[in-house]
Design a protein around this motif. Structure first.
Motif, PDB file in Angstrom:
ATOM      1  N   ARG A  34       0.815  -1.013   0.574  1.00  0.00           N
ATOM      2  CA  ARG A  34      -0.224   0.380  -0.238  1.00  0.00           C
ATOM      3  C   ARG A  34       0.634   1.382   0.010  1.00  0.00           C
ATOM      4  O   ARG A  34       0.474   1.884  -0.404  1.00  0.00           O
ATOM      5  N   GLU A  35       1.701   1.527   0.748  1.00  0.00           N
ATOM      6  CA  GLU A  35       2.692   1.933   0.929  1.00  0.00           C
ATOM      7  C   GLU A  35       3.435   2.685  -0.415  1.00  0.00           C
ATOM      8  O   GLU A  35       3.132   3.874  -0.800  1.00  0.00           O
ATOM      9  N   LEU A  36       4.100   1.768  -1.056  1.00  0.00           N
ATOM     10  CA  LEU A  36       4.336   2.012  -2.166  1.00  0.00           C
ATOM     11  C   LEU A  36       3.907   2.426  -3.694  1.00  0.00           C
ATOM     12  O   LEU A  36       4.532   2.693  -4.363  1.00  0.00           O
ATOM     13  N   GLY A  37       2.252   2.341  -3.174  1.00  0.00           N
ATOM     14  CA  GLY A  37       1.359   2.275  -4.565  1.00  0.00           C
ATOM     15  C   GLY A  37       1.576   0.751  -5.472  1.00  0.00           C
ATOM     16  O   GLY A  37       1.745   1.481  -6.660  1.00  0.00           O
ATOM     17  N   LEU A  38       2.192   0.352  -4.810  1.00  0.00           N
ATOM     18  CA  LEU A  38       1.609  -0.935  -5.853  1.00  0.00           C
ATOM     19  C   LEU A  38       0.141  -1.742  -6.428  1.00  0.00           C
ATOM     20  O   LEU A  38      -0.040  -1.999  -7.404  1.00  0.00           O
ATOM     21  N   ASP A  40      -3.789  -0.214  -6.112  1.00  0.00           N
ATOM     22  CA  ASP A  40      -4.175   1.220  -6.094  1.00  0.00           C
ATOM     23  C   ASP A  40      -6.093   1.308  -5.939  1.00  0.00           C
ATOM     24  O   ASP A  40      -6.791   1.589  -6.138  1.00  0.00           O
ATOM     25  N   TRP A  78       5.320  -9.002  -5.397  1.00  0.00           N
ATOM     26  CA  TRP A  78       5.781  -8.073  -6.224  1.00  0.00           C
ATOM     27  C   TRP A  78       6.090  -8.780  -7.302  1.00  0.00           C
ATOM     28  O   TRP A  78       4.643  -8.559  -8.938  1.00  0.00           O
ATOM     29  N   GLY A 124       7.163   3.726 -12.700  1.00  0.00           N
ATOM     30  CA  GLY A 124       5.921   3.977 -11.340  1.00  0.00           C
ATOM     31  C   GLY A 124       6.258   2.229 -10.069  1.00  0.00           C
ATOM     32  O   GLY A 124       7.552   2.372 -10.102  1.00  0.00           O
ATOM     33  N   PRO A 125       5.276   2.176  -9.795  1.00  0.00           N
ATOM     34  CA  PRO A 125       5.308   1.930  -8.293  1.00  0.00           C
ATOM     35  C   PRO A 125       5.940  -0.086  -8.405  1.00  0.00           C
ATOM     36  O   PRO A 125       6.646   0.116  -7.431  1.00  0.00           O
ATOM     37  N   VAL A 128      10.109   1.585  -7.944  1.00  0.00           N
ATOM     38  CA  VAL A 128      10.077   1.894  -6.884  1.00  0.00           C
ATOM     39  C   VAL A 128      10.396   0.568  -6.275  1.00  0.00           C
ATOM     40  O   VAL A 128      11.079   0.489  -5.587  1.00  0.00           O
ATOM     41  N   ALA A 129       9.194  -0.565  -5.935  1.00  0.00           N
ATOM     42  CA  ALA A 129       9.236  -1.518  -4.995  1.00  0.00           C
ATOM     43  C   ALA A 129      10.030  -2.772  -5.517  1.00  0.00           C
ATOM     44  O   ALA A 129      11.348  -3.082  -4.361  1.00  0.00           O
TER      45      ALA A 129
END
Length: 316
Positions: A34-38, A40, A78, A124-125, A128-129
């Motif tokens: 949730r925090e990394l927006g994987l 939404d 992921w 995107g997310p 980042v992840a």
């Protein structure tokens, strides 16, 4: 289809284990997503929760420190998100649609978790992840495993382009081709690597490259993927059927009907499982502790995949 898998697949003859920290790690990993927006959307979150990645990791990695279990769980999250983006959300409908995302993620992997590098702006997310995972692995100061993970994830991403090309052309690959590529598209190899990292007992480089151990590793990956294929076939044949399943490739190559192809896939799994047990016993005889640890990790993964598939709603 789950009832067929239960009746047709031989249950792996390995002990059942489950990490006691599974619930805590599940909550932490869900928060990471949730925090990394994987994800939404409520639908995506429900889909991931139904897959229960922490349960799979807890069975595959039952006695490692909680931090190792968490890292493995995040990787599985992921992989599930990436697979769903390709399979369910249309990202993998064609190579031209998928290629820009793959290129951005390959650029992330090329950084190898460099802590001095700025956060990635592309991908995107997912980017980042992925960068976060690589940084955390790099912090474990096991460069050989970091390089192994990066290489395996690179192979995974490139294999997704192969899947996308098949979808675009409505092509069903042959069995031999599919078996080879499934070892990459299944995400099994990077998951094995983070399981080995969690226990931090690594064979020396020469022993790790032993052809017998490498062959057993490949067979373990096949068993994980084929078990998944049989359990998931029922779901994958609904809607727009996906050609990327062992049952589908057997039917396409041999002309067998669905029932016969299902039996053939189950037989292939059962025979490979028997072969695995024989090869493992031969390797275990006289093996040192690091090699025995790898053997335990692989049998845990085979058993974990079977047990997790019995309950996960992902393939219901």
């Amino acid at each position: 289809m789950r009832s067929f898998a239960i009746s047709a697949l031989r249950e792996p003859p390995f002990p059942v284990h489950r990490h006691p920290a599974v619930e805590a790690v599940a909550g932490q990993s869900a928060e990471w997503v949730r925090e990394l927006g994987l994800i939404d959307s409520p639908t995506g979150l429900r889909r991931l929760a139904g897959a229960n990645p922490a349960e799979l990791a807890a069975r595959a990695c039952p006695e490692a420190p909680a931090g190792g279990l968490r890292l493995l769980t995040d990787l599985i999250c992921w992989l599930f998100v990436m697979d769903d983006a390709c399979d369910e959300d249309g990202l993998g409908a064609s190579p031209t649609r998928l290629a820009p995302t793959v290129a951005e993620l390959l650029a992330v992997l090329d950084r190898q978790g460099d802590p001095a590098a700025p956060a990635p702006t592309g991908g995107g997310p997912l980017g980042v992840a992925l960068d976060d995972l690589c940084r955390r692995v790099r912090a474990r100061q096991r460069p050989a495993l970091l390089l192994r993970l990066v290489s395996e994830l690179r192979e995974y991403l490139l294999a997704l382009l192969w899947e996308a090309a098949n979808r675009e052309h409505q092509r069903v690959p042959g069995v031999t081709e599919y078996v080879q590529m499934r070892r990459h598209t299944g995400g099994t190899r990077p998951s094995f690597t983070l399981t080995d990292l969690a226990y931090d007992q690594l064979p020396e480089a020469g022993r790790r490259a032993d052809p017998a151990l490498v062959a057993l590793d490949v067979l373990a990956a096949d068993l994980v993927c084929w078990c998944n294929d049989v359990f998931s076939y029922g779901k994958e044949r609904t809607g727009t059927p996906d050609a990327h399943n062992l049952v589908t490739t057997i039917a396409g190559e041999t002309g067998q009907d669905e029932a016969a192809a299902l039996r053939a896939a189950a037989t292939r799994f059962n025979e490979a499982l028997a072969e695995y047990a024989e090869r493992e016993a031969a390797l275990a005889s006289g093996a040192d502790e690091p090699v025995r640890a790898v053997l335990t990790n692989r049998r845990n993964w085979i058993r974990a995949t079977y047990d997790w598939s019995l309950a996960a709603s992902r393939y219901a």
